[in-house]
Design a protein around this motif. Structure first.
Motif, short mmCIF file in Angstrom:
data_model
loop_
_atom_site.label_atom_id
_atom_site.label_comp_id
_atom_site.label_asym_id
_atom_site.label_seq_id
_atom_site.Cartn_x
_atom_site.Cartn_y
_atom_site.Cartn_z
N LEU A 20 -23.09 -18.57 -3.85
CA LEU A 20 -22.04 -18.19 -3.96
C LEU A 20 -20.95 -18.45 -2.89
CD1 LEU A 20 -20.41 -15.29 -4.62
CD2 LEU A 20 -21.61 -14.07 -3.00
N GLU A 21 -21.27 -19.07 -1.82
CA GLU A 21 -20.39 -19.45 -1.00
C GLU A 21 -19.89 -20.75 -1.21
OE1 GLU A 21 -23.06 -19.85 2.71
OE2 GLU A 21 -22.83 -18.06 3.45
N ARG A 22 -20.59 -21.69 -1.86
CA ARG A 22 -19.93 -22.85 -2.56
C ARG A 22 -18.89 -22.42 -3.55
NH1 ARG A 22 -25.23 -24.77 -2.41
NH2 ARG A 22 -25.50 -24.10 -4.62
N ALA A 23 -19.24 -21.38 -4.31
CA ALA A 23 -18.33 -21.11 -5.48
C ALA A 23 -16.97 -20.34 -4.82
CB ALA A 23 -18.77 -20.04 -6.29
N LEU A 24 -17.19 -19.64 -3.71
CA LEU A 24 -15.89 -19.23 -3.14
C LEU A 24 -15.10 -19.99 -2.43
CD1 LEU A 24 -17.46 -15.98 -1.29
CD2 LEU A 24 -15.80 -15.88 -3.19
N ARG A 25 -15.84 -21.08 -1.83
CA ARG A 25 -14.94 -22.13 -0.99
C ARG A 25 -14.15 -23.02 -2.18
NH1 ARG A 25 -19.84 -23.29 2.04
NH2 ARG A 25 -20.35 -24.69 0.69
N THR A 26 -14.88 -23.20 -3.44
CA THR A 26 -14.07 -23.95 -4.35
C THR A 26 -12.87 -23.18 -5.07
OG1 THR A 26 -16.25 -25.17 -5.13
CG2 THR A 26 -14.54 -25.04 -6.78
N MET A 28 -11.23 -20.78 -3.63
CA MET A 28 -10.19 -20.23 -2.59
C MET A 28 -9.42 -21.55 -2.16
SD MET A 28 -12.56 -17.49 -0.26
CE MET A 28 -11.15 -17.32 0.85
N ARG A 29 -10.09 -22.62 -2.28
CA ARG A 29 -9.56 -23.93 -2.00
C ARG A 29 -8.54 -24.30 -3.12
NH1 ARG A 29 -13.37 -27.17 -2.28
NH2 ARG A 29 -14.14 -26.71 0.11
N LYS A 30 -8.79 -24.11 -4.20
CA LYS A 30 -7.95 -24.32 -5.35
C LYS A 30 -6.66 -23.39 -5.31
CE LYS A 30 -7.99 -24.72 -10.60
NZ LYS A 30 -7.53 -26.24 -10.22
N LEU A 31 -6.76 -22.31 -5.05
CA LEU A 31 -5.84 -21.13 -4.68
C LEU A 31 -5.00 -21.28 -3.37
CD1 LEU A 31 -7.59 -18.16 -6.46
CD2 LEU A 31 -6.16 -19.74 -7.51
N LEU A 43 -9.97 -10.32 -7.86
CA LEU A 43 -11.05 -10.22 -8.72
C LEU A 43 -11.14 -8.93 -9.68
CD1 LEU A 43 -14.12 -11.28 -6.47
CD2 LEU A 43 -12.85 -12.76 -8.05
N ASP A 44 -9.95 -8.35 -9.97
CA ASP A 44 -9.84 -7.40 -10.99
C ASP A 44 -9.02 -8.23 -12.25
OD1 ASP A 44 -7.41 -7.61 -10.13
OD2 ASP A 44 -7.03 -5.66 -9.87
N GLY A 45 -9.05 -9.42 -12.32
CA GLY A 45 -8.36 -10.07 -13.45
C GLY A 45 -9.13 -11.40 -13.93
N PRO A 46 -8.56 -12.28 -14.21
CA PRO A 46 -9.21 -13.52 -14.93
C PRO A 46 -9.71 -14.12 -13.95
CG PRO A 46 -6.76 -13.40 -15.65
CD PRO A 46 -6.90 -12.23 -14.63
N GLU A 47 -9.57 -14.08 -12.48
CA GLU A 47 -10.11 -14.86 -11.27
C GLU A 47 -11.81 -14.39 -11.38
OE1 GLU A 47 -11.21 -17.49 -8.65
OE2 GLU A 47 -9.27 -17.41 -9.77
N LEU A 48 -11.95 -13.48 -11.79
CA LEU A 48 -13.57 -12.77 -11.99
C LEU A 48 -14.37 -14.08 -12.90
CD1 LEU A 48 -15.82 -10.95 -10.92
CD2 LEU A 48 -15.10 -9.61 -13.01
N ASP A 49 -13.62 -14.16 -13.97
CA ASP A 49 -14.34 -14.98 -14.89
C ASP A 49 -14.58 -16.50 -14.31
OD1 ASP A 49 -14.21 -13.13 -16.62
OD2 ASP A 49 -12.39 -13.66 -17.72
N GLU A 50 -13.38 -16.93 -13.58
CA GLU A 50 -13.55 -18.37 -12.93
C GLU A 50 -14.52 -18.31 -12.03
OE1 GLU A 50 -12.01 -20.74 -13.80
OE2 GLU A 50 -10.27 -19.88 -14.95
N LEU A 51 -14.73 -17.33 -11.17
CA LEU A 51 -15.83 -17.38 -10.16
C LEU A 51 -17.16 -17.10 -10.89
CD1 LEU A 51 -16.69 -16.95 -7.26
CD2 LEU A 51 -16.57 -14.74 -7.36
#
Length: 385
Positions: A20-26, A28-31, A43-51
């Motif tokens: 989860l931490e790796r996914a969050l870093r990836t 959040m860095r992108k955004l 996370l109430d929109g498309p970003e949930l799918d990306e995570l």
């Protein structure tokens, strides 16, 4: 709610903390974000799918846990034998890159089940997985083990990969979806593959998933789980079927009639222990011996009649399919012979005679490469490799 709670509530997923931490870093860095609280509000929109794409790394391969496909194919054959107009509905959820539902489609085609007699739906939370599944292009990693003859028949080599051919490719219907979102108005399925999903769930999410699966599974249906998941599902209204290696389950209130009414004695088919018996004290080996004697004496009509009688009770009797192939070849129907022998090989990959027969047919068709594959397999069996 924090990120973990949002992810668990929406998808059921509770990944390990490093993942989860790796996914969050990836993400959040992108955004260009620094605060977890700010990210959580997305996370109430498309970003949930990306995570979600990053916390589950789907890995599968063709015919993973072969006993599951034997069990499912046998149930389909029994349903169709009981009702020739039946359409058996099958669901793969999650389907990853399509390896599982495509394997089921290949198994049914090899078993001679007409495409009109089954329907396969496949869903996955990952949009990327669905795109890969629809592309139906796989690397060598999707093909494991020694029995890869199906790859030569169903796939076309394309550079460093393999592309699935029609009609198998078109026999599976893919869509992006979340198992937990499927409600009471969803379709009912006779067979559900739900393997290696619940390992990402906590106890509460497993309970939610079990309730959804119970709703989706038609009365008398079969649920195929992963080896680590079957015990958890048995705490939520499911029970095991006596099919070693298949991790097959049924709703305790509604066992599949084809398995419940016919006690089964142990035997092995295609190297996997399945369980079958014939009624009235008649053994499959006895009927098969009669069919062989008819064939050896040239009494092909009697051999065919005996084989059909045996297969009406035991659709997975490989020897009967081999004799039917011999009869078709004797009658000059090469394509029918090939279909019967492929069914035999699917059920019994170590059947020496059928490998030789298929090699001869391949040579008859001018396909020297395919003939060589069959002969190499037969040679490995003779050498004990």
């Amino acid at each position: 709610m924090n990120v973990v709670e949002i992810l668990r509530t929406a998808t059921g997923l509770t990944p390990d903390l490093p993942t989860l931490e790796r996914a969050l870093r990836t993400r959040m860095r992108k955004l260009g974000m620094a605060a977890h609280a700010d990210y959580a509000r997305l996370l109430d929109g498309p970003e949930l799918d990306e995570l979600a794409e990053l916390v589950v790394v789907p890995e599968s391969w063709m015919f993973r846990d072969p006993a599951a496909f034997h069990a499912a194919t046998s149930l389909v054959q029994r349903r169709v034998a009981r009702d020739p107009a039946a359409v058996v509905r099958i669901l793969s959820a999650p389907c990853a890159g399509g390896e599982e539902p495509y394997s089921m489609a290949m198994a049914l085609q090899d078993a001679g089940v007409a495409a009109a007699r089954y329907s396969i739906d496949a869903i996955d939370l990952s949009a990327a997985s669905i795109r890969r599944a629809r592309a139906a292009r796989y690397t060598a990693n999707a093909f494991r083990g020694e029995e890869l003859e199906f790859r030569d028949r169903y796939f076309k080599a394309d550079g460093k990969g393999y592309v699935l051919r029609e009609p198998v490719r078109g026999s599976v219907h893919f869509r992006r979806g979340n198992l937990l979102d499927l409600g009471a108005d969803a379709a009912r399925y006779d067979i559900i593959f739900c393997r290696n999903l619940l390992i990402y769930f906590d106890d509460a999410a497993i309970g939610r998933a079990a309730a959804v699966l119970s709703t989706l599974l038609a009365d008398g249906g079969m649920l195929l789980a992963g080896p680590a998941e079957a015990p958890a599902l048995c705490r939520h209204g499911f029970a095991r079927l006596p099919l070693p290696g298949a991790f097959a389950l049924y709703k305790t209130s509604q066992p599949p009639a084809e398995l419940a009414v016919r006690p089964m004695a142990s035997r092995r088919v295609a190297g996997v222990s399945l369980k079958k018996t014939l009624p009235d004290g008649q053994s499959a080996a006895g009927l098969l011996g009669i069919a062989r004697r008819h064939a050896e004496s040239g009494r092909w009509r009697e051999a065919v009649r005996t084989c059909h009688g045996l297969l009406a009770l035991e659709p997975t009797e490989a020897g009967a399919w081999f004799i039917l192939g011999q009869a078709s070849r004797h009658q000059g129907d090469v394509r029918a012979a090939e279909r019967h022998w492929r069914r035999c090989l699917y059920l019994a990959p170590r059947h020496h005679e059928v490998l030789g027969a298929l090699a001869q047919l391949a040579e008859h068709d001018g396909e020297a490469g395919r003939a060589a594959v069959y002969r190499q397999r037969a040679a490995r069996l003779r050498s004990g490799a």
